[in-house]
Design a protein around this motif. Structure first.
Motif, PDB file in Angstrom:
ATOM      1  N   ALA A  16      62.659   9.333  16.731  1.00 31.06           N
ATOM      2  CA  ALA A  16      61.764   8.461  15.966  1.00 31.06           C
ATOM      3  C   ALA A  16      61.293   7.284  16.814  1.00 31.06           C
ATOM      4  CB  ALA A  16      62.486   7.957  14.714  1.00 31.06           C
ATOM      5  N   LYS A  17      62.188   6.720  17.602  1.00 31.67           N
ATOM      6  CA  LYS A  17      61.810   5.574  18.448  1.00 31.67           C
ATOM      7  C   LYS A  17      60.823   6.003  19.534  1.00 31.67           C
ATOM      8  CE  LYS A  17      66.184   4.299  19.037  1.00 31.67           C
ATOM      9  NZ  LYS A  17      67.372   3.556  19.494  1.00 31.67           N
ATOM     10  N   LEU A  18      61.046   7.165  20.135  1.00 28.97           N
ATOM     11  CA  LEU A  18      60.135   7.641  21.176  1.00 28.97           C
ATOM     12  C   LEU A  18      58.769   7.996  20.588  1.00 28.97           C
ATOM     13  CD1 LEU A  18      62.588   9.833  23.281  1.00 28.97           C
ATOM     14  CD2 LEU A  18      61.553   7.660  23.952  1.00 28.97           C
ATOM     15  N   ALA A  19      58.764   8.576  19.392  1.00 33.09           N
ATOM     16  CA  ALA A  19      57.498   8.893  18.740  1.00 33.09           C
ATOM     17  C   ALA A  19      56.735   7.615  18.408  1.00 33.09           C
ATOM     18  CB  ALA A  19      57.752   9.712  17.473  1.00 33.09           C
ATOM     19  N   ALA A  20      57.444   6.616  17.895  1.00 34.97           N
ATOM     20  CA  ALA A  20      56.812   5.334  17.580  1.00 34.97           C
ATOM     21  C   ALA A  20      56.270   4.667  18.839  1.00 34.97           C
ATOM     22  CB  ALA A  20      57.811   4.416  16.883  1.00 34.97           C
ATOM     23  N   LEU A  21      57.004   4.814  19.943  1.00 35.86           N
ATOM     24  CA  LEU A  21      56.546   4.258  21.219  1.00 35.86           C
ATOM     25  C   LEU A  21      55.244   4.913  21.657  1.00 35.86           C
ATOM     26  CD1 LEU A  21      56.921   2.587  23.804  1.00 35.86           C
ATOM     27  CD2 LEU A  21      58.375   4.421  24.686  1.00 35.86           C
ATOM     28  N   CYS A  22      55.170   6.237  21.536  1.00 35.04           N
ATOM     29  CA  CYS A  22      53.947   6.952  21.927  1.00 35.04           C
ATOM     30  C   CYS A  22      52.760   6.508  21.088  1.00 35.04           C
ATOM     31  CB  CYS A  22      54.154   8.464  21.790  1.00 35.04           C
ATOM     32  SG  CYS A  22      55.327   9.164  22.958  1.00 35.04           S
ATOM     33  N   VAL A  23      52.960   6.428  19.775  1.00 38.75           N
ATOM     34  CA  VAL A  23      51.878   6.025  18.879  1.00 38.75           C
ATOM     35  C   VAL A  23      51.449   4.585  19.166  1.00 38.75           C
ATOM     36  CG1 VAL A  23      51.270   5.584  16.474  1.00 38.75           C
ATOM     37  CG2 VAL A  23      52.567   7.632  17.064  1.00 38.75           C
ATOM     38  N   SER A  24      52.416   3.707  19.366  1.00 39.60           N
ATOM     39  CA  SER A  24      52.105   2.293  19.630  1.00 39.60           C
ATOM     40  C   SER A  24      51.350   2.122  20.942  1.00 39.60           C
ATOM     41  CB  SER A  24      53.402   1.473  19.663  1.00 39.60           C
ATOM     42  OG  SER A  24      54.100   1.576  18.440  1.00 39.60           O
ATOM     43  N   THR A  25      51.776   2.859  21.958  1.00 39.93           N
ATOM     44  CA  THR A  25      51.115   2.743  23.259  1.00 39.93           C
ATOM     45  C   THR A  25      49.672   3.220  23.193  1.00 39.93           C
ATOM     46  OG1 THR A  25      53.239   3.117  24.364  1.00 39.93           O
ATOM     47  CG2 THR A  25      51.253   3.381  25.686  1.00 39.93           C
ATOM     48  N   VAL A  26      49.442   4.340  22.492  1.00 38.13           N
ATOM     49  CA  VAL A  26      48.076   4.835  22.318  1.00 38.13           C
ATOM     50  C   VAL A  26      47.239   3.816  21.541  1.00 38.13           C
ATOM     51  CG1 VAL A  26      46.652   6.613  21.238  1.00 38.13           C
ATOM     52  CG2 VAL A  26      48.722   7.262  22.483  1.00 38.13           C
ATOM     53  N   ALA A  27      47.836   3.241  20.493  1.00 36.09           N
ATOM     54  CA  ALA A  27      47.109   2.254  19.678  1.00 36.09           C
ATOM     55  C   ALA A  27      46.706   1.032  20.501  1.00 36.09           C
ATOM     56  CB  ALA A  27      47.971   1.836  18.492  1.00 36.09           C
ATOM     57  N   LEU A  28      47.539   0.653  21.467  1.00 38.73           N
ATOM     58  CA  LEU A  28      47.218  -0.510  22.300  1.00 38.73           C
ATOM     59  C   LEU A  28      45.909  -0.320  23.054  1.00 38.73           C
ATOM     60  CD1 LEU A  28      50.717  -1.443  23.806  1.00 38.73           C
ATOM     61  CD2 LEU A  28      49.369  -2.785  22.195  1.00 38.73           C
ATOM     62  N   PHE A  29      45.600   0.913  23.425  1.00 41.69           N
ATOM     63  CA  PHE A  29      44.389   1.169  24.202  1.00 41.69           C
ATOM     64  C   PHE A  29      43.123   1.119  23.344  1.00 41.69           C
ATOM     65  CE2 PHE A  29      47.550   2.656  27.152  1.00 41.69           C
ATOM     66  CZ  PHE A  29      47.002   2.355  28.393  1.00 41.69           C
ATOM     67  N   TYR A  30      43.296   1.143  22.032  1.00 34.35           N
ATOM     68  CA  TYR A  30      42.144   1.026  21.151  1.00 34.35           C
ATOM     69  C   TYR A  30      41.833  -0.424  20.820  1.00 34.35           C
ATOM     70  CZ  TYR A  30      42.002   6.059  20.391  1.00 34.35           C
ATOM     71  OH  TYR A  30      41.875   7.421  20.574  1.00 34.35           O
ATOM     72  N   VAL A  31      42.730  -1.322  21.192  1.00 34.71           N
ATOM     73  CA  VAL A  31      42.508  -2.760  20.960  1.00 34.71           C
ATOM     74  C   VAL A  31      41.881  -3.357  22.213  1.00 34.71           C
ATOM     75  CG1 VAL A  31      43.599  -4.959  20.448  1.00 34.71           C
ATOM     76  CG2 VAL A  31      44.493  -2.862  19.400  1.00 34.71           C
ATOM     77  N   GLN A  32      40.731  -3.975  22.046  1.00 32.69           N
ATOM     78  CA  GLN A  32      40.009  -4.553  23.181  1.00 32.69           C
ATOM     79  C   GLN A  32      40.010  -6.075  23.181  1.00 32.69           C
ATOM     80  OE1 GLN A  32      39.006  -2.504  25.508  1.00 32.69           O
ATOM     81  NE2 GLN A  32      39.539  -0.696  24.279  1.00 32.69           N
ATOM     82  N   ASN A  33      40.399  -6.683  22.061  1.00 31.80           N
ATOM     83  CA  ASN A  33      40.357  -8.131  21.939  1.00 31.80           C
ATOM     84  C   ASN A  33      41.611  -8.756  22.535  1.00 31.80           C
ATOM     85  OD1 ASN A  33      40.813 -10.811  20.542  1.00 31.80           O
ATOM     86  ND2 ASN A  33      38.762 -10.309  19.789  1.00 31.80           N
ATOM     87  N   ALA A  34      41.417  -9.685  23.479  1.00 32.36           N
ATOM     88  CA  ALA A  34      42.553 -10.314  24.155  1.00 32.36           C
ATOM     89  C   ALA A  34      43.395 -11.143  23.188  1.00 32.36           C
ATOM     90  CB  ALA A  34      42.059 -11.188  25.305  1.00 32.36           C
TER      91      ALA A  34
END
Length: 204
Positions: free
Chosen positions: A19-37
């Protein structure tokens, strides 16, 4: 195998590794969709809060892991200052720091053996295509364990150079660092051969 799990127990230590590794993958992908500093700054502040919750010792251990990013931060900052894209550079730096901080948080709260079990489960269907999961498991374990060892040796080399010279070490320690890395790799290979090589892993 020595684990990098923090001895300071937190609630996250009891959560399933998958569960932690899956959450890490999802969170990391989500970070790339955020462009605002600014949003990235809020996210990073939230991650630092997660580090601070278990106490000062856990927080400082997390900061030491992030300190290793400073060469990449410097390069990215200089490049974006040169191109005039300051806001984009800040977003990139904060995204990188957040991703590494999240990954380190998972590592600090998860036993290495538990992470290897997750990899074994995921890769088991690939055995029909000739993949040997035990080799992949060992490779991941070696990378996780030996990376901080090499970083520490590089730091010691740099400190030794500064103790003997007024000039910055820079590229001058690349050759001795390479020799140290090759020597470590040779010792690991010898240890594997002494234990029967990869074929012996089939019995584990």
């Amino acid at each position: 195998m020595i684990s990098l799990t923090s001895p300071i127990k937190t609630k996250a230590h009891g959560w399933p590794a998958g569960a932690k590794l899956a959450a890490l993958c999802v969170s990391t992908v989500a970070l790339f969709y955020v462009q605002n500093a600014a949003i990235h700054a809020v996210i990073f502040a939230g991650i630092l809060t997660l580090y601070a919750l278990p106490g000062r010792a856990f927080f400082m251990a997390g900061l030491r892991a992030l300190r290793l990013l400073w060469p990449f931060i410097v390069v990215v900052a200089i490049w974006h200052l040169w191109t005039g894209e300051v806001a984009l550079g800040a977003a990139v730096i904060l995204r990188m720091m957040s991703a590494v901080a999240l990954a380190n948080l998972v590592t600090m709260t998860t036993l290495l053996s538990d992470m290897i079990d997750v990899v074994r489960t995921i890769t088991r269907p690939l055995t029909r295509f000739g993949l040997r999961p035990n080799i992949l498991e060992l490779a991941i374990a070696l990378v996780i364990r030996l990376t901080p060892v090499l970083v520490e040796k590089g730091s010691l080399l740099s400190q030794s150079w500064r103790a003997r010279s007024c000039q910055p070490s820079g590229w001058r320690i690349i050759l001795p660092f390479t020799v140290l890395a090759l020597d470590d790799a040779d010792q690991v290979a010898e240890a594997l051969r002494a234990r029967g090589g990869f074929d012996a892993l089939e019995d584990i």
